[in-house]
Write an enzyme that holds these catalytic residues in place. Structure first.
Site, PDB file in Angstrom:
ATOM      1  N   ASP A 123       0.502  -0.967  -0.192  1.00  0.00           N
ATOM      2  CA  ASP A 123       0.366  -0.113  -0.276  1.00  0.00           C
ATOM      3  C   ASP A 123       0.561   1.227   0.547  1.00  0.00           C
ATOM      4  OD1 ASP A 123      -3.004   1.303   0.469  1.00  0.00           O
ATOM      5  OD2 ASP A 123      -1.579   2.627   1.900  1.00  0.00           O
TER       6      ASP A 123
ATOM      7  N   GLU B 157       0.829  -0.403  -4.760  1.00  0.00           N
ATOM      8  CA  GLU B 157      -0.176   0.766  -5.270  1.00  0.00           C
ATOM      9  C   GLU B 157       0.782   1.650  -4.980  1.00  0.00           C
ATOM     10  OE1 GLU B 157      -3.098   3.442  -3.954  1.00  0.00           O
ATOM     11  OE2 GLU B 157      -1.688   2.702  -2.117  1.00  0.00           O
TER      12      GLU B 157
END
Length: 643
Positions: free
Chosen positions: A312, A365
């Site tokens: 993330d 990401e």
């Protein structure tokens, strides 16, 4: 301050050396709490890294949370504190009572705890992860490189996918009985679970952590989660998990100022603070932090058999100026905005993961145009094997929310993503971030009437499946969740009682299975050989047409997508070779909720040049629809149905 000679069962000199070098990749085997037998007595050894502490004691529910008398011993010249406590058993709640350099005493959860109390309680829990009998050996043996294989991920939040009638959560084990059959029937190849590491605040969705080795206790016991993963693997479903090395929560019991000083975070607040999120950045310059984080990544694969991680907020790690104003950040020593320490960490992370797990999925990401995210470290890349294509997602969702009358002027949002589609190994996400906080659900983003919204969503899902790159869809999108993700309540499964939603659900299932069956949709995902425009510039009619190709010419698919609520009759496309074509999917089929405007029977090419090709074909493209054609085998007399 208490010191003693290093006992045989504590962290070894070699492990201490590797930890401080940043290469103790299985540090969770030494640090934390471990049930063991020492000198013939059963108990627990506790080991913690707290180099600036004046004293570390064990505070438990058995000593009224006062660790003054139950001291851990400082291991000389190491920064470690360790001690074996006899008669402590599994299930004991504990924290470390730490005295910082300024004399302040405070309680901290164990950074290496493998289990924690159910929130809002914050203690660590002594637990053993041994003893589960895995049955997924066949799955693990057959794992191979993912590039030339189908990869379609169902992203979900475990607490809100389904809930019990009283609103409580299903356990991991209970969820296995619901989720695995559903994902199998729907035709997804993988699930991706939003973070399951321990976190204090439900509405952070798991992205602000306090435990990097502790499976959240919200949904049950570690062996229950092992059962869920095991059941997925036995059904042929891969399991990915979101993992968050970009920042951590500031909660008092967590990593912040762990031993009274900045230990896991940067000392400089301009680097440490993530003001937009209220969290702290890890100090990637510290070898000990790298040992901690890389061990966490490997822990989920080693102990829980996770197949890969979606990492993330990578952009926030790479850029010193991420979401900061002037005066809130420093430039690096070369005058740039790159966090060179974070770059080195990500490279080390990926090299290490692929050393131990060559076929793992490591997905970034990363929301900027940072180069070489999925290039090998040896070529100057970050070393991931996939990157979320945020540009494709943003452009596509921007386009499909545009009113029909303005779509021609925004046609480039459909065509530009192909220009960089092969610059990285991409996954095309339609993720949770795009259906929450006022952004509307996928279905409700669509303009037009109630019926047109469903037609538009069918076209969008078809566009995603037929575009180059692997796929990800957030839960609820498959049946048209009408309001955005509520992030506390379960999905609106009652919508499947309504024809439109039930038909969309059926369409998604057919589309998913078609994706797996047709090699052209994944075999050459990362090569220009797998894609060819037929016509990219029909902006006046908002139609795009292209080919998806596999390694064999007979696998080629012809894709036609109409983004206007107007039927296109006798739409002519150019083809290189003569032959007969059959419709393998039409999103306007009545079974999918459409009007039934199909291309029945065999469609034969004419020797009429078009689009620079010697032959052409006339096709009907229904309003707001995708049509997929494939060359019919010789002597075929029947078209394939789309039900």
């Amino acid at each position: 301050m208490t010191e003693q000679a290093l006992p045989q069962q504590a962290v070894s000199p070699e492990e201490i050396y590797l930890f401080h070098e940043g290469t103790l990749y299985y540090s969770y085997r030494s640090l934390g709490s471990h049930l063991t037998v020492e000198n013939g007595e059963q108990g627990v050894r506790f080991t913690v890294w707290a180099p600036h502490a004046l004293h570390v004691g064990l505070a438990t529910d058995c000593n009224n949370w006062n660790g003054e008398q139950d001291s851990l011993y400082r291991i000389p010249k190491s920064g470690f504190w360790s001690r074996f406590f006899p008669k402590i058993s599994q299930g004991t709640f504990y924290k470390y009572e730490i005295t910082g350099a300024n004399g302040e005493r405070f309680l901290k959860a164990d950074p290496y705890a493998v289990r924690a109390e159910v929130r809002p309680a914050t203690a660590s829990v002594v637990a053993s992860l041994d003893g589960y009998a895995w049955k997924d050996a066949a799955w693990r043996r057959k794992r191979r490189a993912p590039y030339g294989k189908p990869l379609h991920i169902y992203e979900l939040h475990l607490g809100t996918w389904r809930q019990k009638e009283d609103g409580t959560f299903y356990t991991y084990r209970e969820m296995a009985e619901l989720l695995v059959p559903y994902v199998t029937e729907m035709g997804y190849t993988h699930i991706e679970l939003m973070p399951l590491s321990e976190h204090p605040y439900d509405l952070s969705w798991g992205y602000q952590l306090t435990g990097y080795f502790a499976l959240t206790s919200r949904y049950g016991e570690p062996h229950d989660f092992m059962y869920l993963v095991d059941r997925c693997h036995q059904a042929g479903i891969g399991v990915l998990m979101d993992w968050v090395p970009a920042h951590f929560a500031k909660d008092a019991h967590g990593l912040r100022l762990f031993d009274g000083s900045p230990l896991f975070e940067y000392t400089d607040p301009l680097i440490a603070e993530k003001p937009g999120w209220g969290t702290l950045t890890f100090d990637y310059s510290k070898p000990e932090v790298r040992s901690f984080l890389i061990s966490s990544a490997l822990f989920w694969m080693d102990v829980y058999h996770i197949d890969g991680l979606r990492v993330d907020a990578v952009t926030s790690m790479l850029r010193l100026d991420f979401e900061k104003q002037d005066g809130q950040y420093h430039l690096n020593s070369n005058g740039g905005i790159e966090n060179e320490e974070a770059i080195a960490f990500l490279q080390q992370l990926n090299q290490t993961v692929f050393h131990y797990y060559p076929y793992a999925l490591m997905m970034a990401e990363e929301s900027s145009a940072w180069p070489k995210v999925t290039s090998p470290v040896s070529d100057g890349g970050l070393g991931f094997n996939y990157k979320w294509n945020m540009g494709w997602m943003n452009d596509t969702l921007d386009y499909v929310q545009t009113d029909f009358c303005h779509r021609p002027e925004r046609h480039n949002l459909l065509t530009f993503p192909i220009a960089y589609a092969y610059s990285e190994n991409f996954t095309l996400p339609l993720s949770h971030d795009e259906v929450v906080h006022g952004k509307k659900s996928l279905l409700n983003k669509m303009p037009g009437t109630y019926e047109q919204k469903f037609s538009g969503l069918r076209a969008l899902l078809g566009y995603q499946i037929t575009s180059p790159g692997k796929k990800l869809l957030f839960m609820g999108g498959e049946f048209g969740q009408f309001i955005e993700w509520k992030d506390q309540d379960q999905l609106d499964w009652f919508l499947l009682d309504y024809d439109s939603h039930r038909s969309l659900h059926s369409y998604t299932k057919v589309l998913n299975h078609l994706y797996i069956q047709e090699k052209a949709l994944w075999e050459l995902d990362h090569s220009w050989d797998g894609y060819q425009w037929i016509e990219a510039e029909d902006r006046g009619q908002s139609v795009i047409t292209y080919l998806r190709k596999g390694k064999k010419p007979g696998d080629t698919l012809v894709i036609l997508i109409n983004f206007q609520p107007v039927q296109r009759e006798h739409y002519r496309i150019g083809l290189q070779k003569a032959g007969s074509y059959m419709e393998v999917l039409n999103s306007d089929h009545r079974d999918f909720g459409g009007s039934g405007q199909l291309n029945s029977g065999l469609l034969r090419t004419a020797k009429t040049p078009c689009h620079g090709q010697p032959y052409s074909l006339e096709v009907t493209i229904p309003p707001l629809s995708i049509v997929i054609l494939k060359k019919a085998p010789r002597r075929s007399k029947k078209s394939r149905l789309t039900t």
